[in-house]
Design a protein around this motif. Structure first.
Motif, short mmCIF file in Angstrom:
data_model
loop_
_atom_site.label_atom_id
_atom_site.label_comp_id
_atom_site.label_asym_id
_atom_site.label_seq_id
_atom_site.Cartn_x
_atom_site.Cartn_y
_atom_site.Cartn_z
N CYS A 1 -18.89 39.21 8.25
CA CYS A 1 -19.81 38.72 9.27
C CYS A 1 -21.22 38.67 8.69
N ASP B 1 -15.46 36.65 10.63
CA ASP B 1 -14.85 37.47 11.68
C ASP B 1 -14.67 36.70 12.99
N ASP C 1 -23.92 30.58 13.01
CA ASP C 1 -24.27 29.77 11.84
C ASP C 1 -24.41 30.60 10.57
N GLY C 2 -24.24 31.91 10.64
CA GLY C 2 -24.36 32.74 9.45
C GLY C 2 -23.30 32.39 8.42
S1 SF4 Z 1 -18.64 35.89 11.79
FE1 SF4 Z 1 -20.71 36.71 12.03
S2 SF4 Z 1 -21.96 35.38 10.74
FE2 SF4 Z 1 -20.04 34.27 11.11
S3 SF4 Z 1 -20.44 33.02 12.91
FE3 SF4 Z 1 -19.56 34.95 13.63
S4 SF4 Z 1 -21.32 36.22 14.14
FE4 SF4 Z 1 -22.06 34.56 12.84
#
Ligand code: SF4
Lengths: 479, 168
Positions: free
Chosen positions: B149, B118, B53-54
């Motif tokens: 990320c 990512d 969810d980031g």
């Molecule tokens: S890329 Fe990073 S921030 Fe986005 S959903 Fe994946 S782990 Fe979470």
């Protein structure tokens, strides 16, 4: 080392009905079922050998065990004997194998199952399914609503859509190498999950973390708490308040995230708390940026808080919405602002060996248990966390910020208060110091069942407002 | 050029960020691009396919940072049937594959797919798990990839802008 008590089946069953011991989590390993209870201010870990994969179900006497038992069956093939609810939870029939963590997974041959829902009784009900793609920007989940007219009679959530198999990715790695997984359990608790995991690894190996690292971790935990509370606050205002106030909450959050980027190199503070300490030190510039951000918040938060709580239409929409009783919040070990808004005095920051003991942490409490009390609680906690942060930044100890962990066998667990409730981490290390098994309990486990309890009687129109204030998230609970 | 409302109204001394310059630059480019598209904007539907969810949080931050995305031509819609682009974040879990495919099928053609972050690019840290298909690519070809990320709001906005400019 954190000690686990090995129980006999009768001892295990005796614990099932003990209302003085809220269940934090239940999970497994091949042939073993494990549980963690909150015993006053302490954490109590128990385990039972599950002969032939079976163990006495706790959920008969304790509904809060039900979802854990369903998940443990899907992952470890542990069968709760006597359970009133044997439906799958995380396994939707789409994985290539059955019981992936059971040690002997078999290929999945059955076609995907349609979710089954419990029947709702009554006349003139109709069903309103929502999901798994829900309105707005967020996570997947499926809500099964039974409504009479506009009023919700029953809500049942089916989650597991965000199940990533995270617990299966950790074994065989060192705690340091595996730290990226707890950091990505749930973005709104990345610091809290990382910290719980790090503490568990340190307890398992007997590592002594330097004082500066302990203090910086607490700084990050409070930044996360404020940023998350502000996000919820902003969302509640967007749904039912004046939009200029929502913008201000958003800007206050942004102030903190941008300062975090400069101070710690990541806006959400992901991968900053590591087993043994923190990933990088806080430099002078970062410290002064953080101080500036806190000064801004010191001016804005009380003003924004007053304007929010005095906004008549908003508070009217929240009053009486989704009331959660004290005993419900306690039974589900819900913790966080939701439990404290139902007058449950619990906060993992008060546990013995945390850096908060010397800070005169003031934990506010509300009595009403409705959405208004929950918002008021979050606002009060935001203000208090800002005060704590300013105090902590003025008294940062000097010295190194990490140590390396001894490579040895051990078992450890830790409970950390995240913005939405308690995060529990447990891990077991083999002789080479690599992870044999791990568990992470997200606050979601204590929140989703309360949504189901609180939603009936609410209108479908108010449901988003109820959900926003509870801080419901999926990823962490979906594992 | 119109400055986004939220930045035009300081609530205290200037915060250490966000860079007012950056956001107003982006806003200006968005405005120009929207104009090139004769007033027809880009309707976006976010789909979380199982990430932490980031990425979604940073998408929300981008939306509140440039409050007037709407008037600049970028708006969020609830139904994929009304979307010009799907913003997909998270690895595609096995349990979300079908929902993503259905959303793609419901989106009118041409329809763009953006891999946000990512995880959506290649599964991220969850690559290889029994429970994930991989990135969006494992299910359908993305038209745009935004790494990070999570990607920060600036990267999110620049990505959306590139998408708008590419089909202006
Ligand atoms: S890329 Fe990073 S921030 Fe986005 S959903 Fe994946 S782990 Fe979470």
């Amino acid at each position: 080392m954190t000690a686990t008590e090995w129980l006999t089946a009768p001892q295990w069953e005796a614990l099932a009905a003990d209302a003085e011991l809220p269940l934090l989590a239940l999970w497994g390993e091949p042939g073993i079922v494990r549980a963690a209870f909150q015993d006053g201010d302490a954490l109590r870990l128990v385990a039972l050998l599950a002969e032939d994969g079976q163990y006495p179900s706790l959920s008969r006497a304790r509904p809060s065990a039900a979802l854990f038992e369903r998940a443990a069956h899907d992952l470890w093939a542990l069968e709760p004997v006597g359970t009133p609810d044997g439906r799958p939870w995380l396994d939707h029939g789409n994985w290539p194998v059955l019981n992936p963590l059971s040690g002997r997974p078999v290929r999945h041959a059955t076609p995907p199952s349609l979710p089954e829902f419990l029947p709702a009784e009554g006349e003139a009900l109709h069903r309103l399914p929502m999901g798994p793609i829900l309105p707005g920007i967020g996570e997947p989940g499926y809500l099964h609503l039974s409504v009479a007219g506009e009023t919700i009679v029953r809500l049942e959530a089916r989650l597991g859509y965000a199940h990533k198999g995270t617990l299966g990715l950790m074994p065989g790695k060192s705690p340091r190498a595996a730290a990226r997984f707890p950091a990505r359990m749930q973005a709104e608790a990345t610091v809290a999950h990382s910290l719980a995991f790090a503490l568990a690894a340190e307890r398992a190996t007997g590592a002594e973390v330097p004082p500066r690292a302990i203090a910086l971790r607490a700084v990050m935990a409070e930044i996360e708490r404020i940023a998350v509370h502000l996000r919820v606050w902003q969302q509640v205002l967007e749904l039912a308040g004046p939009s200029p106030l929502a913008d201000q909450a958003g800007l206050a959050r942004e102030t903190l995230l941008a300062a975090s980027q400069i101070a710690f190199g990541h806006r959400l503070l992901m991968d900053r708390v590591m087993p043994g300490g923190v990933a990088l030190d806080l430099e002078e510039r970062g410290l002064s940026i953080l101080r500036d951000a806190l000064l801004l918040l010191a001016q804005d938060l009380p003003r924004l808080g007053r304007a929010t709580l005095r906004h008549g239409p908003l508070m009217e929409a929240l009053a009486g919405l989704g009331t959660i009783r004290h005993d419900q919040a306690r039974a589900y070990a819900t913790g966080g602002p939701t439990a404290r808004a139902s007058a449950v005095m619990t906060d993992a920051r008060m546990l013995g060996d945390t850096p908060y003991v010397e800070l005169d942490l003031e934990i506010p409490l509300q009595a009403d248990g409705d959405a208004a009390a929950r918002l008021e609680q979050r606002i009060a906690e935001t203000v208090e966390s800002r005060r704590l942060l300013a105090t902590m930044l003025d008294a940062l100890p000097d010295g190194p910020v990490s140590v390396s962990l001894p490579q040895r066998a051990g078992e450890g667990a830790a409970l950390v208060e995240a913005a939405h409730g308690p995060c529990l981490a447990w891990l077991a290390l083999d002789d080479g110091g690599l992870i044999r098994a791990a568990m992470a309990r997200d606050p979601g486990w204590g929140l989703w069942p309360l949504l189901e309890a609180a939603a009936p009687g609410t209108t479908t129109e108010r449901l988003p407002l109820l959900m926003a204030g509870l801080g419901l998230t999926m990823s962490g609970m979906d594992l | 050029m119109k400055l986004p409302r939220i930045l035009a109204r300081p609530i205290a001394a200037a915060p250490p960020h966000p860079s007012v310059q950056l956001v107003s630059d982006l806003a200006a480019r968005l405005e120009a691009s929207a104009r090139r598209r004769l007033g027809r904007g880009l309707a976006l539907r976010h789909i979380g396919t199982g990430g932490c969810d980031g990425c979604a949080l940073e998408l929300i931050a981008a939306r509140s940072l440039v409050h007037e995305l709407d008037s600049l031509g970028l708006r969020f819609v609830d139904s994929p049937r009304h979307a010009d682009a799907l913003l997909v974040s998270g690895p595609v879990t096995r349990n979300m594959r079908e929902a993503l495919e259905q959303a793609r099928a419901a989106m009118p053609e041409p329809g763009f797919v953006v891999a946000l972050g990512d995880c959506a690019m290649d599964g991220g840290v969850f690559k290889g798990s029994y429970a994930v298909e991989g990135g969006v690519e494992a299910v359908m070809p993305p038209d745009l990839r935004i790494p990070g990320c999570p990607p920060n709001p600036r990267q999110v906005l620049e990505g959306l802008l590139a998408l708008m400019e590419a089909q202006a």
